[in-house]
Design a protein around this motif. Structure first.
Motif, mmCIF file in Angstrom:
data_model
loop_
_atom_site.group_PDB
_atom_site.id
_atom_site.type_symbol
_atom_site.label_atom_id
_atom_site.label_comp_id
_atom_site.label_asym_id
_atom_site.label_seq_id
_atom_site.Cartn_x
_atom_site.Cartn_y
_atom_site.Cartn_z
ATOM 1 N N VAL A 46 -13.415 -88.330 -23.969
ATOM 2 C CA VAL A 46 -13.886 -87.133 -24.663
ATOM 3 C C VAL A 46 -12.680 -86.281 -25.011
ATOM 4 O O VAL A 46 -11.659 -86.311 -24.319
ATOM 5 C CB VAL A 46 -14.904 -86.316 -23.835
ATOM 6 N N GLY A 48 -11.794 -82.233 -26.897
ATOM 7 C CA GLY A 48 -12.297 -80.988 -27.449
ATOM 8 C C GLY A 48 -11.142 -80.120 -27.900
ATOM 9 O O GLY A 48 -10.032 -80.224 -27.372
ATOM 10 N N ASP A 51 -12.045 -76.921 -33.224
ATOM 11 C CA ASP A 51 -13.211 -76.956 -34.109
ATOM 12 C C ASP A 51 -14.529 -76.694 -33.373
ATOM 13 O O ASP A 51 -15.587 -76.735 -33.973
ATOM 14 C CB ASP A 51 -13.279 -78.265 -34.899
ATOM 15 N N TRP A 53 -16.191 -78.448 -31.215
ATOM 16 C CA TRP A 53 -17.033 -79.608 -30.945
ATOM 17 C C TRP A 53 -16.417 -80.432 -29.827
ATOM 18 O O TRP A 53 -15.200 -80.458 -29.651
ATOM 19 C CB TRP A 53 -17.184 -80.472 -32.178
ATOM 20 N N ARG A 55 -16.110 -84.232 -28.801
ATOM 21 C CA ARG A 55 -16.285 -85.561 -29.399
ATOM 22 C C ARG A 55 -16.053 -86.657 -28.366
ATOM 23 O O ARG A 55 -15.184 -86.528 -27.516
ATOM 24 C CB ARG A 55 -15.317 -85.751 -30.553
ATOM 25 N N PHE A 57 -15.130 -90.716 -27.962
ATOM 26 C CA PHE A 57 -14.473 -91.791 -28.692
ATOM 27 C C PHE A 57 -14.472 -93.072 -27.866
ATOM 28 O O PHE A 57 -14.430 -93.034 -26.641
ATOM 29 C CB PHE A 57 -13.010 -91.419 -28.989
ATOM 30 N N GLU A 64 -14.951 -92.623 -33.282
ATOM 31 C CA GLU A 64 -15.827 -91.580 -32.758
ATOM 32 C C GLU A 64 -17.218 -92.162 -32.581
ATOM 33 O O GLU A 64 -17.760 -92.768 -33.509
ATOM 34 C CB GLU A 64 -15.872 -90.392 -33.720
ATOM 35 N N CYS A 67 -20.746 -86.771 -31.163
ATOM 36 C CA CYS A 67 -20.187 -85.440 -31.378
ATOM 37 C C CYS A 67 -21.210 -84.423 -30.883
ATOM 38 O O CYS A 67 -22.362 -84.453 -31.298
ATOM 39 C CB CYS A 67 -19.879 -85.228 -32.854
ATOM 40 N N ASN A 68 -20.792 -83.563 -29.966
ATOM 41 C CA ASN A 68 -21.678 -82.569 -29.384
ATOM 42 C C ASN A 68 -21.277 -81.172 -29.840
ATOM 43 O O ASN A 68 -20.124 -80.785 -29.699
ATOM 44 C CB ASN A 68 -21.629 -82.640 -27.861
ATOM 45 N N LYS A 69 -22.257 -80.459 -30.362
ATOM 46 C CA LYS A 69 -22.039 -79.080 -30.801
ATOM 47 C C LYS A 69 -22.751 -78.157 -29.833
ATOM 48 O O LYS A 69 -23.772 -78.498 -29.278
ATOM 49 C CB LYS A 69 -22.617 -78.886 -32.202
ATOM 50 N N SER A 89 -17.489 -79.385 -20.508
ATOM 51 C CA SER A 89 -16.561 -78.769 -21.452
ATOM 52 C C SER A 89 -16.569 -77.267 -21.215
ATOM 53 O O SER A 89 -17.605 -76.680 -20.925
ATOM 54 C CB SER A 89 -16.957 -79.090 -22.900
#
Length: 132
Positions: A46, A48, A51, A53, A55, A57, A64, A67-69, A89
């Motif tokens: 992961v 971060g 941006d 987010w 992500r 991978f 990728e 993707c977590n928002k 995160s």
């Protein structure tokens, strides 16, 4: 064996701490502040950054896969749990978020509930503060 993950600008690197050698290096879609390799299988990581987010991978290809928002500020840190079943995160917005990993990456002998957890976990703010 990868022991150290580093994030530098738009690059994430994985190092062998025993031999001080670079194992993998990937260019990221944005400036990253933190990265963490999944500890149990080592097949994903992961990252971060600015941006906002988080992500996920594939470690072997760099593709990728998720993707977590959810953060409202740059992501300052990411870290997998010891078993790899989740990752956390932390953001400049003052929040910490816990994300579940894909259950298909877990060992088939491990029980896994539909929501990504087995049983309930009770964690107090004091527990989190001590860990940090």
């Amino acid at each position: 064996m990868v022991n150290v993950s580093t994030a530098d600008g738009c690059t994430v690197k994985f190092w062998d701490a025993n031999h001080y050698g670079l194992v993998k290096s990937y260019d990221m879609p944005c400036t990253v502040e933190s990265a963490s390799l999944e500890p149990k299988y080592g097949n994903k990581f992961v990252a971060g950054g600015e941006d906002m987010w988080v992500r996920v991978f594939d470690f072997h290809t760099g593709d990728e896969i998720a993707c977590n928002k959810g953060h409202h500020g740059p992501v300052q840190c990411v870290r997998f749990s010891p078993g790899g079943e989740s990752y956390a995160s932390g953001s400049e917005d003052g929040t910490i978020r816990i994300w579940m990993t894909d259950p298909s990456t877990h060992d088939e002998t491990e029980p896994f509930a539909a929501n990504g957890s087995v049983g309930k976990v009770k964690v107090t703010a004091e527990d989190v503060s001590r860990k940090i």
